[in-house]
Scaffold this active site. Sequence first.
Site, short mmCIF file in Angstrom:
data_model
loop_
_atom_site.label_atom_id
_atom_site.label_comp_id
_atom_site.label_asym_id
_atom_site.label_seq_id
_atom_site.Cartn_x
_atom_site.Cartn_y
_atom_site.Cartn_z
N SER A 164 -8.81 2.28 2.62
CA SER A 164 -7.59 1.60 3.04
C SER A 164 -7.42 1.71 4.56
O SER A 164 -8.26 1.23 5.31
CB SER A 164 -6.40 2.19 2.27
OG SER A 164 -5.24 1.41 2.45
N GLU A 271 -5.14 -5.37 -2.75
CA GLU A 271 -6.59 -5.57 -2.80
C GLU A 271 -6.96 -7.02 -2.56
O GLU A 271 -8.03 -7.31 -2.02
CB GLU A 271 -7.14 -5.08 -4.13
CG GLU A 271 -8.61 -4.71 -4.09
CD GLU A 271 -8.91 -3.47 -3.27
OE1 GLU A 271 -10.07 -3.02 -3.28
OE2 GLU A 271 -7.99 -2.92 -2.60
N HIS A 301 -6.32 -1.67 -5.48
CA HIS A 301 -6.20 -0.77 -4.33
C HIS A 301 -5.81 0.62 -4.81
O HIS A 301 -4.69 1.09 -4.57
CB HIS A 301 -5.15 -1.34 -3.37
CG HIS A 301 -5.33 -0.94 -1.94
ND1 HIS A 301 -6.30 -1.46 -1.13
CD2 HIS A 301 -4.64 -0.06 -1.16
CE1 HIS A 301 -6.21 -0.96 0.08
NE2 HIS A 301 -5.21 -0.07 0.09
#
Length: 324
Positions: A164, A271, A301
């Site tokens: 991330s 995502e 994510h």
Amino acid sequence: MTERAIRGRLKKTGAVLAAAVLVPWIGAAAATAAPIHAPVLRAPVGGYQDLFVPSSMGPIKVQVQWAARGGSAALYVLDGLRAPADHSQWTTDTDVLRQFAGDNVTLVFPVGGRSSFYTDWYRPSSTNQQATTYKWETFLTRELPAFLERYGVSRTNNAIVGASMGGNAALTLAGHHRDQFKFAGSFSGFVHPTFPFWNEAMRAAMWDEGNFNVDDMWGPAGGPTWRRNDATVQAELLRGLPMYVSTGNGLPGPLDLPNGVGNTVNAMVLEQMTAAATQMFRDRIAAGGIAARIDIGNGTHTWPYWQQAIATARPMILDALGVH
């Protein structure tokens, strides 16, 4: 996906990014590093240790799993936007310590730095009474390597990966410090922050994660510091560097079931955004003839996918570092 479609998706989804990254602040007690009176020739053989490393930001906790056979190679592993103040989420939310337990490479987990993007800021955040200026690039490329060198860890035979927030940072740090890093990996990273609407998505995320002000980090959107910290813009610096870049496409799977519907929806949106950025990074390096392994598959994510990603990257990391 066309650039117009990507732009539209980012504009629609950027506003919900903040809701996906809100996390309570976890305080950490200040500590000081124990003195080391003389250099050692080899790193400790295996085992785990918490270090407290002096820096311009004050003492920084660093979790370390020493190389299994006392080798000098190291893998730096960067956290996401929610980075807690007392531990790396990699050590609690994945099995990365087990994955590398038998390998002759030291794992290095810097602790803290939420909403920092692991970069050197212009000034302290003006919206949350931050006491010191984030200087994470300085820490990761100067202060921490100098400290670890005293334990026998190489300053030049390192890899760096991140999830991330840490994904783009891993690529840009490796690009600007090729003498230090021999491999870089980004897992669901925001690898094109200068693309339109990304600055506002980052602004919203950083505000919700600690009331941090993105303007105090890199200045006006699209300016030189934004470009310096954009892996897609800086792709040429990565030529010849072994890389692994992965992201999901936002479609949930079995790994998302324990997270609950609300968390999964947020993870899907995030995502989709990282997938769009990764596609642009892939197109940029392909146009320039720059090699990298890039995987875009099902997933959201969340940490289980990043655990899978670092497992996929592991043999590439060991090979790049000459660890066998």
